[in-house]
Write a protein that holds these residues in place. Structure first.
Motif, PDB file in Angstrom:
ATOM      1  N   GLY A 287       0.564  -1.510   0.222  1.00 43.02           N
ATOM      2  CA  GLY A 287      -0.199  -0.410   0.278  1.00 43.02           C
ATOM      3  C   GLY A 287       0.404   1.221  -0.361  1.00 43.02           C
ATOM      4  N   SER A 288       2.207   1.275  -0.442  1.00 44.72           N
ATOM      5  CA  SER A 288       2.973   2.531  -0.545  1.00 44.72           C
ATOM      6  C   SER A 288       2.509   3.912  -0.913  1.00 44.72           C
ATOM      7  CB  SER A 288       4.088   2.018  -0.255  1.00 44.72           C
ATOM      8  OG  SER A 288       4.536   1.262  -2.364  1.00 44.72           O
ATOM      9  N   GLY A 289       2.143   2.880  -2.149  1.00 42.69           N
ATOM     10  CA  GLY A 289       1.522   3.890  -3.008  1.00 42.69           C
ATOM     11  C   GLY A 289       0.192   5.211  -3.116  1.00 42.69           C
ATOM     12  N   VAL A 290      -1.002   4.178  -1.717  1.00 42.13           N
ATOM     13  CA  VAL A 290      -1.546   4.362  -1.166  1.00 42.13           C
ATOM     14  C   VAL A 290      -1.939   5.420   0.373  1.00 42.13           C
ATOM     15  CG1 VAL A 290      -3.199   3.908  -3.149  1.00 42.13           C
ATOM     16  CG2 VAL A 290      -2.952   2.483  -0.707  1.00 42.13           C
ATOM     17  N   LEU A 291      -0.861   5.787   0.885  1.00 45.85           N
ATOM     18  CA  LEU A 291      -0.073   6.056   1.837  1.00 45.85           C
ATOM     19  C   LEU A 291      -1.148   7.786   1.959  1.00 45.85           C
ATOM     20  CD1 LEU A 291       3.507   4.812   2.685  1.00 45.85           C
ATOM     21  CD2 LEU A 291       1.239   3.958   3.937  1.00 45.85           C
ATOM     22  N   ARG A 292      -1.235   8.546   1.481  1.00 45.14           N
ATOM     23  CA  ARG A 292      -1.292   9.742   1.794  1.00 45.14           C
ATOM     24  C   ARG A 292      -3.184   9.467   2.305  1.00 45.14           C
ATOM     25  NH1 ARG A 292      -1.804  12.860  -4.469  1.00 45.14           N
ATOM     26  NH2 ARG A 292      -3.034  10.575  -4.955  1.00 45.14           N
ATOM     27  N   ARG A 293      -3.859   8.394   1.217  1.00 38.92           N
ATOM     28  CA  ARG A 293      -5.059   8.368   1.154  1.00 38.92           C
ATOM     29  C   ARG A 293      -5.383   7.626   3.179  1.00 38.92           C
ATOM     30  NH1 ARG A 293      -8.550  10.534  -2.512  1.00 38.92           N
ATOM     31  NH2 ARG A 293      -7.012   9.871  -4.462  1.00 38.92           N
ATOM     32  N   ASN A 294      -3.829   6.803   3.427  1.00 37.12           N
ATOM     33  CA  ASN A 294      -4.399   6.122   4.799  1.00 37.12           C
ATOM     34  C   ASN A 294      -3.350   5.818   5.432  1.00 37.12           C
ATOM     35  OD1 ASN A 294      -6.347   3.824   3.216  1.00 37.12           O
ATOM     36  ND2 ASN A 294      -5.216   3.730   1.989  1.00 37.12           N
TER      37      ASN A 294
END
Length: 385
Positions: A287-294
């Motif tokens: 999930g490194s690409g969606v860390l700004r959402r999570n």
């Protein structure tokens, strides 16, 4: 005396952060629980979501600014001081290191440098920003122009996204999920990068398609629309509650060709050997690409990358047997780390001469402004391997 709107929002933020930081709840679940209890207005919910996300994206920076006082009240005060951009806050901020300013814990900084080298600082900075709000028009029910007009009538402004045919970026506040277009199934919230991934699998009306790691079903619904709801689209997952939610979303979207199936054992996969014309494997990942959402994910235990890589390769090897000869497979992650992406494909191809790579793409938050994704498009060229 009644509290001010800002006091009410601060109370909500404090309650959510207590659940996330002290009781280890996921941010989305904590917000749902607090909103259900306090019944804030739509505007207060929007402000709270924005502030909680911004604070958690740079949690270690605001913790550093509090000094010895690590209480929630001090943390929230440090955050709002920075938001208000006081001279003292700016001076203290400049003394922090670049990784801390970007809200990067030590374990993630080390991993990012090892995976991406010189490209990591730009990606790290991009992941520290608030994510734009994107939706996917459901072309089973409306055109992009019809959706924009309907949203505008509801007071919600949007604009097309260059290079992503199905995407609109929401550019104003508004109760998006209380709008008539949402209730009618005209759109789904989905990042533009995620929409690019779904579009990379060239499904056709009447095809036999399997989404074997369907999860919440965003890409499943996009595939159904691309198939014009014609053909068979089998959505599979190991968790029944996700499939139940997907079925509800499919009903609203008018995606009548979606069938859900629980993966209860390895036999579920074996029974489908050679059955798929198209197969999507949106595998579990860091999930490194969606860390700004999570952003809360950064402050839990470090990612167990080796375990994830083993799982990814296992899914690739076993689930790919569902492909018919001449069928096409799309391997996808929401990761920016090469060890989960192209390296996994190279490893797979080295042991599977029955597949060839047609194309692959890394979607970079720093370059595109979208969330980070990877996909590899493969074709099965023979039955034996």
């Amino acid at each position: 005396m009644s509290s001010s709107p800002q006091d009410a929002v601060t109370t909500l933020i404090s309650a959510i952060l207590q659940l996330v930081l002290q009781q280890d709840q996921q941010l989305e679940r904590a917000m749902s629980q607090v909103f259900s209890l306090h019944k804030p207005t739509v505007a207060q919910q929007a402000q709270t979501v924005a502030h909680c996300g911004a604070l958690l994206r740079r949690l270690n920076a605001y913790q550093a600014l509090t000094g010895a006082d690590q209480s929630l009240s001090a943390l929230i005060a440090a955050y709002f001081s920075q938001v208000q951009s006081t001279a003292n806050a700016q001076a203290c901020w400049q003394q922090l290191s670049a990784p801390v300013q970007d809200g990067c814990p030590d374990w993630l900084e080390q991993l990012g440098q090892a995976e991406l080298g010189a490209d990591w600082p730009a990606e790290r900075a991009a992941l520290a920003q608030a994510a734009p709000r994107y939706i996917r028009v459901n072309k089973l029910k409306a055109s992009k122009e019809q959706l924009q007009q309907a949203l505008a009538q509801a007071g919600i402004q949007s604009q097309p996204v260059h290079g992503v045919d199905t995407a609109l970026q929401i550019t104003s506040d508004g109760a998006l999920f209380q709008s008539t277009p949402f209730k009618q199934g005209w759109f789904e919230q989905q990042d533009a990068g995620s929409q690019l991934v779904a579009a990379a699998l060239p499904v056709k009306p009447g095809s036999r398609v399997i989404d074997a790691c369907a999860g919440a079903g965003g890409k499943t619904l996009a595939l159904a629309a691309a198939m014009q709801s014609k053909g068979r689209l089998l959505a599979m997952d190991v968790e029944q509650w996700k499939l139940d939610n997907l079925q509800q979303r499919a009903n609203r979207a008018g995606a009548a060709n979606i069938e859900t199936r629980l993966i209860s054992s390895s036999k579920t996969i074996k029974r489908l050997a050679g059955k798929a014309d198209y197969l999507l494997l949106d595998v579990p990942c860091s999930g490194s690409g969606v860390l700004r959402r999570n952003p809360d994910a950064k402050w839990r235990a470090p990612i167990r990358l080796a375990e994830l890589q083993q799982l990814q390769q296992d899914i690739l090897q076993r689930y790919s047997k569902m492909m018919a000869v001449s069928g096409e497979l799309l391997y996808a992650t929401c990761s920016i780390f090469p060890s989960e992406n192209r390296r996994q494909i190279d490893l797979f191809l080295a042991s599977r001469p029955d597949f060839v790579l047609l194309s692959d793409q890394q979607i970079s938050p720093a370059v595109t402004g979208f969330d980070g994704f990877y996909y590899a498009h493969l074709r099965r060229i023979s039955e034996l391997y």
